[in-house]
Design a protein around this motif. Sequence first.
Motif, PDB file in Angstrom:
ATOM      1  N   LYS A 154      57.137 147.723  62.106  1.00 37.28           N
ATOM      2  CA  LYS A 154      58.199 146.891  62.672  1.00 37.28           C
ATOM      3  C   LYS A 154      58.028 145.420  62.331  1.00 37.28           C
ATOM      4  CE  LYS A 154      59.841 150.474  64.902  1.00 37.28           C
ATOM      5  NZ  LYS A 154      61.096 151.122  64.476  1.00 37.28           N
ATOM      6  N   HIS A 155      56.851 145.055  61.852  1.00 42.70           N
ATOM      7  CA  HIS A 155      56.528 143.636  61.688  1.00 42.70           C
ATOM      8  C   HIS A 155      55.659 143.481  60.440  1.00 42.70           C
ATOM      9  CE1 HIS A 155      56.439 139.651  63.628  1.00 42.70           C
ATOM     10  NE2 HIS A 155      55.242 139.507  63.078  1.00 42.70           N
ATOM     11  N   ILE A 156      56.044 142.567  59.554  1.00 47.47           N
ATOM     12  CA  ILE A 156      55.298 142.347  58.313  1.00 47.47           C
ATOM     13  C   ILE A 156      54.816 140.898  58.252  1.00 47.47           C
ATOM     14  CG2 ILE A 156      55.397 142.280  55.792  1.00 47.47           C
ATOM     15  CD1 ILE A 156      55.457 145.082  56.792  1.00 47.47           C
ATOM     16  N   ILE A 157      53.530 140.750  57.992  1.00 51.19           N
ATOM     17  CA  ILE A 157      52.923 139.433  57.800  1.00 51.19           C
ATOM     18  C   ILE A 157      52.405 139.374  56.372  1.00 51.19           C
ATOM     19  CG2 ILE A 157      51.139 137.819  58.592  1.00 51.19           C
ATOM     20  CD1 ILE A 157      51.047 139.590  61.193  1.00 51.19           C
ATOM     21  N   ILE A 158      52.699 138.288  55.674  1.00 55.05           N
ATOM     22  CA  ILE A 158      52.148 138.110  54.337  1.00 55.05           C
ATOM     23  C   ILE A 158      51.063 137.044  54.405  1.00 55.05           C
ATOM     24  CG2 ILE A 158      53.895 136.408  53.579  1.00 55.05           C
ATOM     25  CD1 ILE A 158      53.732 137.950  50.805  1.00 55.05           C
ATOM     26  N   VAL A 159      49.905 137.382  53.866  1.00 59.56           N
ATOM     27  CA  VAL A 159      48.739 136.496  53.899  1.00 59.56           C
ATOM     28  C   VAL A 159      48.295 136.256  52.463  1.00 59.56           C
ATOM     29  CG1 VAL A 159      46.344 136.238  54.663  1.00 59.56           C
ATOM     30  CG2 VAL A 159      48.002 137.403  56.144  1.00 59.56           C
ATOM     31  N   GLY A 160      48.174 134.996  52.062  1.00 58.62           N
ATOM     32  CA  GLY A 160      47.743 134.699  50.707  1.00 58.62           C
ATOM     33  C   GLY A 160      46.685 133.633  50.681  1.00 58.62           C
ATOM     34  N   HIS A 161      45.812 133.704  49.669  1.00 56.90           N
ATOM     35  CA  HIS A 161      44.735 132.731  49.517  1.00 56.90           C
ATOM     36  C   HIS A 161      44.805 132.104  48.128  1.00 56.90           C
ATOM     37  CE1 HIS A 161      40.499 131.854  48.149  1.00 56.90           C
ATOM     38  NE2 HIS A 161      40.590 131.071  49.198  1.00 56.90           N
ATOM     39  N   SER A 162      44.594 130.795  48.071  1.00 55.09           N
ATOM     40  CA  SER A 162      44.569 130.053  46.808  1.00 55.09           C
ATOM     41  C   SER A 162      45.914 130.243  46.091  1.00 55.09           C
ATOM     42  CB  SER A 162      43.377 130.526  45.971  1.00 55.09           C
ATOM     43  OG  SER A 162      43.054 129.587  44.974  1.00 55.09           O
ATOM     44  N   MET A 163      45.934 130.725  44.848  1.00 54.00           N
ATOM     45  CA  MET A 163      47.223 130.966  44.206  1.00 54.00           C
ATOM     46  C   MET A 163      48.079 131.880  45.068  1.00 54.00           C
ATOM     47  SD  MET A 163      48.183 132.740  40.529  1.00 54.00           S
ATOM     48  CE  MET A 163      48.248 134.437  41.120  1.00 54.00           C
ATOM     49  N   GLY A 164      47.440 132.883  45.672  1.00 53.26           N
ATOM     50  CA  GLY A 164      48.171 133.798  46.553  1.00 53.26           C
ATOM     51  C   GLY A 164      48.751 133.113  47.776  1.00 53.26           C
ATOM     52  N   GLY A 165      48.156 131.992  48.179  1.00 55.34           N
ATOM     53  CA  GLY A 165      48.701 131.232  49.309  1.00 55.34           C
ATOM     54  C   GLY A 165      50.062 130.653  48.994  1.00 55.34           C
ATOM     55  N   GLY A 166      50.231 130.200  47.753  1.00 53.32           N
ATOM     56  CA  GLY A 166      51.551 129.724  47.330  1.00 53.32           C
ATOM     57  C   GLY A 166      52.526 130.861  47.158  1.00 53.32           C
ATOM     58  N   VAL A 167      52.040 131.987  46.624  1.00 52.96           N
ATOM     59  CA  VAL A 167      52.901 133.164  46.472  1.00 52.96           C
ATOM     60  C   VAL A 167      53.366 133.663  47.837  1.00 52.96           C
ATOM     61  CG1 VAL A 167      53.034 135.540  45.655  1.00 52.96           C
ATOM     62  CG2 VAL A 167      51.783 133.842  44.313  1.00 52.96           C
ATOM     63  N   ALA A 168      52.483 133.623  48.836  1.00 49.31           N
ATOM     64  CA  ALA A 168      52.853 134.072  50.184  1.00 49.31           C
ATOM     65  C   ALA A 168      54.024 133.257  50.726  1.00 49.31           C
ATOM     66  CB  ALA A 168      51.651 133.979  51.122  1.00 49.31           C
ATOM     67  N   VAL A 169      53.986 131.943  50.500  1.00 47.98           N
ATOM     68  CA  VAL A 169      55.095 131.093  50.945  1.00 47.98           C
ATOM     69  C   VAL A 169      56.366 131.439  50.175  1.00 47.98           C
ATOM     70  CG1 VAL A 169      55.950 128.717  51.065  1.00 47.98           C
ATOM     71  CG2 VAL A 169      53.578 129.205  51.678  1.00 47.98           C
ATOM     72  N   SER A 170      56.233 131.572  48.859  1.00 53.86           N
ATOM     73  CA  SER A 170      57.394 131.882  48.028  1.00 53.86           C
ATOM     74  C   SER A 170      58.029 133.211  48.414  1.00 53.86           C
ATOM     75  CB  SER A 170      56.962 131.910  46.553  1.00 53.86           C
ATOM     76  OG  SER A 170      58.038 132.246  45.710  1.00 53.86           O
ATOM     77  N   ALA A 171      57.184 134.247  48.601  1.00 49.82           N
ATOM     78  CA  ALA A 171      57.714 135.552  48.991  1.00 49.82           C
ATOM     79  C   ALA A 171      58.287 135.513  50.400  1.00 49.82           C
ATOM     80  CB  ALA A 171      56.613 136.610  48.900  1.00 49.82           C
ATOM     81  N   GLY A 172      57.634 134.769  51.272  1.00 49.19           N
ATOM     82  CA  GLY A 172      58.086 134.690  52.653  1.00 49.19           C
ATOM     83  C   GLY A 172      59.462 134.071  52.802  1.00 49.19           C
ATOM     84  N   VAL A 173      59.782 133.114  51.942  1.00 51.55           N
ATOM     85  CA  VAL A 173      61.101 132.492  52.032  1.00 51.55           C
ATOM     86  C   VAL A 173      62.159 133.299  51.266  1.00 51.55           C
ATOM     87  CG1 VAL A 173      60.070 130.221  52.298  1.00 51.55           C
ATOM     88  CG2 VAL A 173      60.784 130.946  50.031  1.00 51.55           C
ATOM     89  N   ARG A 174      61.736 134.187  50.361  1.00 54.63           N
ATOM     90  CA  ARG A 174      62.689 134.989  49.590  1.00 54.63           C
ATOM     91  C   ARG A 174      63.013 136.321  50.246  1.00 54.63           C
ATOM     92  NH1 ARG A 174      60.988 135.208  43.282  1.00 54.63           N
ATOM     93  NH2 ARG A 174      61.923 137.291  43.531  1.00 54.63           N
ATOM     94  N   ASP A 175      62.062 136.886  50.991  1.00 52.42           N
ATOM     95  CA  ASP A 175      62.212 138.256  51.480  1.00 52.42           C
ATOM     96  C   ASP A 175      62.412 138.257  52.997  1.00 52.42           C
ATOM     97  OD1 ASP A 175      62.019 140.953  52.129  1.00 52.42           O
ATOM     98  OD2 ASP A 175      60.408 141.342  50.700  1.00 52.42           O
ATOM     99  N   HIS A 176      63.580 138.697  53.434  1.00 54.98           N
ATOM    100  CA  HIS A 176      63.906 138.693  54.867  1.00 54.98           C
ATOM    101  C   HIS A 176      63.058 139.687  55.655  1.00 54.98           C
ATOM    102  CE1 HIS A 176      66.238 142.198  53.533  1.00 54.98           C
ATOM    103  NE2 HIS A 176      66.191 142.604  54.789  1.00 54.98           N
ATOM    104  N   ARG A 177      62.425 140.641  54.967  1.00 55.55           N
ATOM    105  CA  ARG A 177      61.616 141.646  55.661  1.00 55.55           C
ATOM    106  C   ARG A 177      60.269 141.092  56.119  1.00 55.55           C
ATOM    107  NH1 ARG A 177      61.125 145.974  51.117  1.00 55.55           N
ATOM    108  NH2 ARG A 177      60.518 144.016  50.105  1.00 55.55           N
ATOM    109  N   ILE A 178      59.878 139.970  55.564  1.00 57.40           N
ATOM    110  CA  ILE A 178      58.613 139.326  55.951  1.00 57.40           C
ATOM    111  C   ILE A 178      58.864 138.476  57.185  1.00 57.40           C
ATOM    112  CG2 ILE A 178      56.848 137.669  55.237  1.00 57.40           C
ATOM    113  CD1 ILE A 178      57.340 138.636  52.331  1.00 57.40           C
ATOM    114  N   ASP A 179      58.108 138.750  58.248  1.00 55.53           N
ATOM    115  CA  ASP A 179      58.342 138.089  59.533  1.00 55.53           C
ATOM    116  C   ASP A 179      57.499 136.832  59.737  1.00 55.53           C
ATOM    117  OD1 ASP A 179      60.159 140.142  60.867  1.00 55.53           O
ATOM    118  OD2 ASP A 179      58.454 141.391  60.296  1.00 55.53           O
TER     119      ASP A 179
END
Length: 234
Positions: free
Chosen positions: A84-109
């Motif tokens: 029911k709930h999705i969290i995206i966690v990213g580190h270093s380069m993945g930290g920027g990807v987490a933000v990018s995916a989080g703003v693009r994908d409505h399924r990420i809470d």
Amino acid sequence: LPSHPNASGIVVCPGANSRGCRNILYLEMAKRFAKLGYACLLFDFRGYGLSEGPRKVTSFKDLDFTQDAITAVSFLKKQQTGLKHIIIVGHSMGGGVAVSAGVRDHRIDEIVSISPGRRAEELFLAKNARLGMKWIQGRMYKDMTTKVKIPLDILRKITLPIVVDSYRDFVFIKPTLFVEGVYENPKDVDFLTNYVIDLKNLTRKEHILLRSAHWFGTASGTRVVFPVAIHILV
């Protein structure tokens, strides 16, 4: 993976490194998330770790790391249909990807960005940048399993969406947490501190400094040297 229908899911986006998601930091984080009851997915970006990559890069779409993260979310939701709930966690380069995916994908809470790429103009993108785009080009050639020299004009398009600088004027409508180690480069710490203060948002934004460096209790992600740091991070 916990299978109870109300489980929350976490997708972990690794940083750019030759081990990919097998880096000990991410393995230890995932193990601890699972013990806390989260359905946790580790994955490798294309060209890193165990993932295949393009033989050549002719457009931004060949290395769309944000799309990789969104695909990982789809995979997790398919495997764990009751999430029911999705969290995206990213580190270093993945930290920027987490933000990018989080703003693009409505399924990420919710978004958690740990020590993300930043200060891009100063370090890479400006004409007289201190490191320049060739530094990123060389680093990616070294770390990626697919040895591809990425054209600099395409590399710029790949880099822009995955540095937090690009979202300075974005209105964050999802709870967003930025985490970094107090022993990071002082200029990086100051940048992110001021960045979060200036962010526009309609919900929650937080910035946490931990008594750690970039690899949070591991020796460059190869072995655990201070497990307490990983525990506190999680």
